[in-house]
Design an enzyme around this catalytic site. Sequence first.
Site, PDB file in Angstrom:
ATOM      1  N   THR A   1      61.632   3.103  21.685  1.00  9.42           N
ATOM      2  CA  THR A   1      61.599   1.773  20.938  1.00  9.42           C
ATOM      3  C   THR A   1      60.765   0.958  21.851  1.00  9.42           C
ATOM      4  OG1 THR A   1      62.621  -0.349  20.717  1.00  9.42           O
ATOM      5  CG2 THR A   1      63.739   0.900  22.113  1.00  9.42           C
TER       6      THR A   1
ATOM      7  N   ASP B   1      60.870  -2.059  22.160  1.00  7.56           N
ATOM      8  CA  ASP B   1      61.856  -3.057  22.961  1.00  7.56           C
ATOM      9  C   ASP B   1      62.580  -2.754  24.268  1.00  7.56           C
ATOM     10  OD1 ASP B   1      61.568  -4.231  20.110  1.00  7.56           O
ATOM     11  OD2 ASP B   1      63.276  -3.478  19.406  1.00  7.56           O
TER      12      ASP B   1
ATOM     13  N   ARG C   1      49.176 -24.539  20.141  1.00  5.74           N
ATOM     14  CA  ARG C   1      48.732 -23.499  19.352  1.00  5.74           C
ATOM     15  C   ARG C   1      49.795 -22.318  19.379  1.00  5.74           C
ATOM     16  NH1 ARG C   1      43.951 -24.656  16.737  1.00  5.74           N
ATOM     17  NH2 ARG C   1      43.897 -26.922  16.676  1.00  5.74           N
TER      18      ARG C   1
HETATM   19  O1  F6P Z   1      62.410  -2.396  17.203  1.00  2.60           O
HETATM   20  C1  F6P Z   1      61.136  -2.642  16.902  1.00  2.60           C
HETATM   21  C2  F6P Z   1      60.702  -3.995  16.449  1.00  2.60           C
HETATM   22  O2  F6P Z   1      59.626  -4.035  16.495  1.00  2.60           O
HETATM   23  C3  F6P Z   1      61.313  -5.388  16.724  1.00  2.60           C
HETATM   24  O3  F6P Z   1      60.706  -5.634  18.021  1.00  2.60           O
HETATM   25  C4  F6P Z   1      61.220  -6.150  15.616  1.00  2.60           C
HETATM   26  O4  F6P Z   1      62.206  -6.965  15.845  1.00  2.60           O
HETATM   27  C5  F6P Z   1      61.429  -5.200  14.478  1.00  2.60           C
HETATM   28  O5  F6P Z   1      61.294  -3.944  14.951  1.00  2.60           O
HETATM   29  C6  F6P Z   1      60.660  -5.368  13.264  1.00  2.60           C
HETATM   30  O6  F6P Z   1      61.003  -4.600  12.350  1.00  2.60           O
HETATM   31  P1  F6P Z   1      60.221  -4.622  10.978  1.00  2.60           P
HETATM   32  O7  F6P Z   1      59.039  -3.501  11.298  1.00  2.60           O
HETATM   33  O8  F6P Z   1      60.929  -3.915  10.121  1.00  2.60           O
HETATM   34  O9  F6P Z   1      59.538  -5.781  10.714  1.00  2.60           O
END
Ligand code: F6P
Length: 369
Positions: free
Chosen positions: A144, A146, A285
């Site tokens: 991930t 994240d 912005r």
């Molecule tokens: O978990 C990875 C991630 O990119 C997060 O950072 C984000 O909140 C989410 O997935 C976005 O998901 P999707 O691609 O479904 O919009």
Amino acid sequence: MGNGRKAIKRIGVLTGGGDAPGLNAVIRAVVKSAIREYGISVLGFLNGFGGLIKNQVRELTENDVAGILPRGGTILGTTNRDNPFHYPVDRSGERVFVDVSDRIFENTSIQEVDALVVIGGDGSLAIAKELYDKGLKLIGVPKTIDNDLHATDQTFGFDTALTTATEALDKLHTTAESHHRVMVLEVMGRNAGWIALHAGIAGGADVILIPEIPYNINCVAEKINYRSSHNKKFSIIVVAEGAKPMDGEVVIQRRVEESFDPIRLGGVGQVVAREIEEITGKESRVTVLGHLQRGGSPTAFDRILSTRYGTAAVNYLMEGRYGHMVCLRGTDIDTVPLEEAINGQRMVPLDSDLLKSARQLGISFGDTD
Ligand code: F6P
């Protein structure tokens, strides 16, 4: 834990959840080491658990993985839907959710797949744990951008996302400086502030807002006014998508009901920019980096980490260490039981050295003036 080495002749691999740079590097490492080191074959299940449920599969040879190391995305496809324990079906025109996990056991048996490598984040690994509890031999690989997975020091994909966010900050600096503006960059990360914190420090941000530290917009404005009064006419703010004010809630962009985690965050950058402009009078912005953070070629660090995870996953599977996830501990690769790996999200600790260093440099987290 048992000795599964003799029993395994063919393994399967799948990628689940949102894509992340390094997925292909893991697939490549799994395929090459399975074939070269152990003389076993590899099948790729397509589109996450969907391929396991629908028996959609392709054989992966060394030729199939040639040249994919630097490529973003996943050659197998992925989805953050298709939970086999909560699978949507139409019954008399009505959508209901049912358990179709038995199909996975039928399909792995049809394909003569003895064990699986599941590459995914917390949602996919939680499903992997349920399948393991039901009797499927498997091992997890932590993916991930994240970096919020428990029980590993780093997930693959994070370093690339962080590099993309840092490059974006470098670019925003020039406009901020030239136009004497406040530039707000909203980054991903779900409920954790890892991307914002690391990119903010690497990209020289003045303010970093993360979910772990709720902010007061007046403190952020104070910081910007202070900079202005000290001849710094521009400011750079990095906002994690999960950041929230002390007296408020996260900003939700949409819900994706069939997803492992239905909440999609997004929009806090706009809120912060608007409020800052109102309070300080400075033109502000916002740039939302979005899925650019998930794309592109993995960094050298992510390629190496992905390769180490992929080879280790095969080695541990062949040893019979099922129901675990490979992980990084310091500089070593190890494993943890899946149960531990999915036990909560990993957040930025409030006493982390990185936070202290950032504060020492004068970076504001919006909690003090
Ligand atoms: O978990 C990875 C991630 O990119 C997060 O950072 C984000 O909140 C989410 O997935 C976005 O998901 P999707 O691609 O479904 O919009």
